[in-house]
Design a protein around this motif. Structure first.
Motif, PDB file in Angstrom:
ATOM      1  N   GLU A 239      39.096  51.854 -75.303  1.00 46.72           N
ATOM      2  CA  GLU A 239      39.541  53.529 -75.320  1.00 46.72           C
ATOM      3  C   GLU A 239      38.811  54.338 -74.503  1.00 46.72           C
ATOM      4  O   GLU A 239      37.946  53.936 -73.709  1.00 46.72           O
ATOM      5  N   PRO A 240      39.279  54.764 -73.368  1.00 35.03           N
ATOM      6  CA  PRO A 240      38.366  55.252 -72.534  1.00 35.03           C
ATOM      7  C   PRO A 240      37.683  55.535 -72.641  1.00 35.03           C
ATOM      8  O   PRO A 240      36.343  56.036 -72.432  1.00 35.03           O
ATOM      9  N   TRP A 241      37.116  56.668 -74.360  1.00 32.13           N
ATOM     10  CA  TRP A 241      36.256  57.282 -74.815  1.00 32.13           C
ATOM     11  C   TRP A 241      35.060  56.460 -74.333  1.00 32.13           C
ATOM     12  O   TRP A 241      33.570  56.745 -73.882  1.00 32.13           O
ATOM     13  N   ARG A 242      35.357  55.021 -74.535  1.00 39.10           N
ATOM     14  CA  ARG A 242      33.754  54.066 -74.976  1.00 39.10           C
ATOM     15  C   ARG A 242      32.782  53.820 -73.110  1.00 39.10           C
ATOM     16  O   ARG A 242      32.055  53.678 -72.438  1.00 39.10           O
ATOM     17  N   ALA A 243      34.222  53.895 -72.207  1.00 39.85           N
ATOM     18  CA  ALA A 243      33.759  53.533 -70.576  1.00 39.85           C
ATOM     19  C   ALA A 243      33.392  55.102 -70.140  1.00 39.85           C
ATOM     20  O   ALA A 243      33.248  55.916 -69.392  1.00 39.85           O
ATOM     21  N   ARG A 244      32.030  54.970 -70.244  1.00 44.09           N
ATOM     22  CA  ARG A 244      30.777  56.532 -69.845  1.00 44.09           C
ATOM     23  C   ARG A 244      30.005  55.900 -69.964  1.00 44.09           C
ATOM     24  O   ARG A 244      29.330  54.894 -70.275  1.00 44.09           O
ATOM     25  N   SER A 245      28.423  56.934 -68.660  1.00 41.93           N
ATOM     26  CA  SER A 245      27.960  56.374 -67.970  1.00 41.93           C
ATOM     27  C   SER A 245      27.069  56.127 -69.545  1.00 41.93           C
ATOM     28  O   SER A 245      25.924  55.215 -69.549  1.00 41.93           O
ATOM     29  N   ALA A 246      27.227  57.099 -70.270  1.00 35.65           N
ATOM     30  CA  ALA A 246      26.175  57.164 -70.950  1.00 35.65           C
ATOM     31  C   ALA A 246      26.580  56.725 -72.576  1.00 35.65           C
ATOM     32  O   ALA A 246      25.295  56.410 -73.986  1.00 35.65           O
ATOM     33  N   PHE A 247      27.228  55.529 -73.040  1.00 32.00           N
ATOM     34  CA  PHE A 247      27.679  55.396 -73.612  1.00 32.00           C
ATOM     35  C   PHE A 247      27.082  54.652 -74.336  1.00 32.00           C
ATOM     36  O   PHE A 247      27.208  53.168 -73.787  1.00 32.00           O
ATOM     37  N   ARG A 248      27.034  53.829 -75.466  1.00 31.29           N
ATOM     38  CA  ARG A 248      26.277  52.648 -75.888  1.00 31.29           C
ATOM     39  C   ARG A 248      26.202  51.687 -76.896  1.00 31.29           C
ATOM     40  O   ARG A 248      26.993  52.164 -77.793  1.00 31.29           O
ATOM     41  N   PHE A 249      26.563  50.787 -77.078  1.00 33.88           N
ATOM     42  CA  PHE A 249      27.183  49.691 -78.399  1.00 33.88           C
ATOM     43  C   PHE A 249      25.804  48.209 -78.381  1.00 33.88           C
ATOM     44  O   PHE A 249      24.919  48.419 -77.403  1.00 33.88           O
ATOM     45  N   ARG A 250      26.293  47.556 -78.554  1.00 37.32           N
ATOM     46  CA  ARG A 250      25.365  46.370 -79.028  1.00 37.32           C
ATOM     47  C   ARG A 250      26.290  45.525 -79.945  1.00 37.32           C
ATOM     48  O   ARG A 250      27.547  45.546 -79.952  1.00 37.32           O
ATOM     49  N   ASP A 251      25.490  44.044 -79.807  1.00 32.97           N
ATOM     50  CA  ASP A 251      26.273  42.688 -80.013  1.00 32.97           C
ATOM     51  C   ASP A 251      24.760  42.462 -80.204  1.00 32.97           C
ATOM     52  O   ASP A 251      23.793  42.203 -79.871  1.00 32.97           O
ATOM     53  N   SER A 252      25.260  40.685 -81.579  1.00 34.27           N
ATOM     54  CA  SER A 252      24.453  40.442 -81.765  1.00 34.27           C
ATOM     55  C   SER A 252      23.703  39.272 -80.828  1.00 34.27           C
ATOM     56  O   SER A 252      24.939  38.877 -80.044  1.00 34.27           O
ATOM     57  N   ASN A 253      22.631  38.851 -80.600  1.00 31.39           N
ATOM     58  CA  ASN A 253      22.442  38.471 -79.333  1.00 31.39           C
ATOM     59  C   ASN A 253      23.397  36.604 -78.475  1.00 31.39           C
ATOM     60  O   ASN A 253      23.333  36.365 -77.688  1.00 31.39           O
ATOM     61  N   GLY A 254      24.319  35.794 -80.088  1.00 29.76           N
ATOM     62  CA  GLY A 254      24.624  34.771 -79.848  1.00 29.76           C
ATOM     63  C   GLY A 254      26.055  34.793 -79.750  1.00 29.76           C
ATOM     64  O   GLY A 254      26.806  34.493 -79.734  1.00 29.76           O
ATOM     65  N   HIS A 255      26.533  36.215 -79.715  1.00 32.80           N
ATOM     66  CA  HIS A 255      27.970  36.711 -79.949  1.00 32.80           C
ATOM     67  C   HIS A 255      28.625  36.291 -78.715  1.00 32.80           C
ATOM     68  O   HIS A 255      28.149  36.691 -77.357  1.00 32.80           O
ATOM     69  N   ASN A 256      29.168  35.530 -78.661  1.00 33.05           N
ATOM     70  CA  ASN A 256      30.225  35.204 -77.553  1.00 33.05           C
ATOM     71  C   ASN A 256      31.670  36.083 -78.193  1.00 33.05           C
ATOM     72  O   ASN A 256      32.661  35.623 -78.644  1.00 33.05           O
TER      73      ASN A 256
END
Length: 311
Positions: A282-299
């Motif tokens: 969604e467009p609300w995620r495409a922001r300069s400030a938005f942060r998310f995370r993923d596991s290091n080994g996630h493909n």
């Protein structure tokens, strides 16, 4: 006459200071013929995080709010950043030279709308067609760092993943709002590749107007890098196209965040911060400030990266 000269001198200093304060498209550097093109990012100070009221105005769901708080001032030193996300052609050079064996599966969304770890999917087959100029996806954090290390050995320069602070500073390019471009529903798709009507058409079972908006960017999946306008620093696809790995360990908020551009190595270090949003989101995620995370080994087939380099 002396007063006039003083006035002219003061005005010239003011103009020079104003020019320095504005982000500038920097010159590019390429350390070898098939190395990524890098842009010199000038140092500076900026306010990191989402401004008050931004998440309300953007319609961010309650469970995704507060991650970009509290706002805090950060000092960033000059560094180089990839003009584009690392492409499939770029990454293929690394695989060919090192014979690195990649994970034989990739988290991919199927036509039923469910994400699974599909066996046989990979950076070469992410579940949709790509060109060599599309961003490489299905690459985990370790593999992105492996590519950076390989380039460092080849060139004698220090390539690395950007810190979260460096990434946001570069994405903002002097802007203070959600994005460095105007993003009303009618024009958003002229600036970034996100979940849109083109994607809704590809997934014919999912035509949710609230989810996909009202515009089409012309690309149901990833787009070739550089297909959309650059930001004022001359960087392409900082928002949208592929999520980008950073060096930082995941922390749920900015409490205790450093006041400089160094990566944060405290917190949940089995997960890393990803930034920018992707072709499915969604467009609300495409922001300069938005942060998310993923596991290091996630493909995942939305996960790519771009490299930083020390000057």
């Amino acid at each position: 006459m002396m007063g006039l000269r003083v006035l002219v001198f003061v005005l010239s200093l003011t103009a020079a200071a104003a020019a320095w304060a504005q982000p500038r498209s920097s010159s590019t550097v390429r350390d070898c013929p098939d190395c990524p093109e890098m842009v010199l990012i000038p140092g500076g100070t900026f306010v990191m995080g989402a401004a008050p009221g931004e998440e309300d105005r953007e319609g961010v769901p309650p469970q995704s709010r507060g991650r970009s708080q509290p706002q805090h001032q950060v000092v960033v030193r000059p560094f180089l950043l990839g003009r584009f996300e690392v492409t499939r052609d770029d990454f293929a050079q690394y695989i060919k030279a090192t014979r690195h064996v990649m994970d034989g599966a990739c988290w991919t969304e199927g036509n039923d709308g469910k994400r699974r770890d599909y066996k046989g999917f990979s950076w070469q087959q992410p579940g949709f067609p790509q060109t060599g100029r599309d961003p490489v996806v299905c690459v985990n954090w370790f593999e992105a760092r492996g590519y950076a290390g390989w380039l460092s050995q080849r060139t004698g320069k220090r390539y690395r993943l950007p810190s979260e602070a460096e990434w946001e500073y570069a994405a903002r390019a002097g802007s203070t709002g959600p994005r460095p471009f105007t993003a009303d529903a009618a024009s958003f798709c002229k600036h970034a590749n996100v979940g849109d009507l083109a994607l809704a058409e590809a997934y014919k079972h999912r035509k949710d107007a609230a989810r996909y908006g009202i515009c089409s960017d012309g690309y149901p999946f990833t787009s070739p890098v550089g297909a959309f306008p650059p930001n004022p620093f001359g960087l392409y696809d900082m928002l949208g196209n592929a999520w980008e790995w950073t060096e930082d360990c995941w922390n749920p908020t900015y409490d205790g965040a450093p006041p400089d551009d160094k990566p944060r190595y405290s917190g949940e270090c089995d997960k890393r911060v990803v930034r920018g949003g992707g072709w499915f989101n969604e467009p609300w995620r495409a922001r300069s400030a938005f942060r998310f995370r993923d596991s290091n080994g996630h493909n995942g087939n939305m996960l790519g990266f771009r490299l930083a380099r020390d000057p």
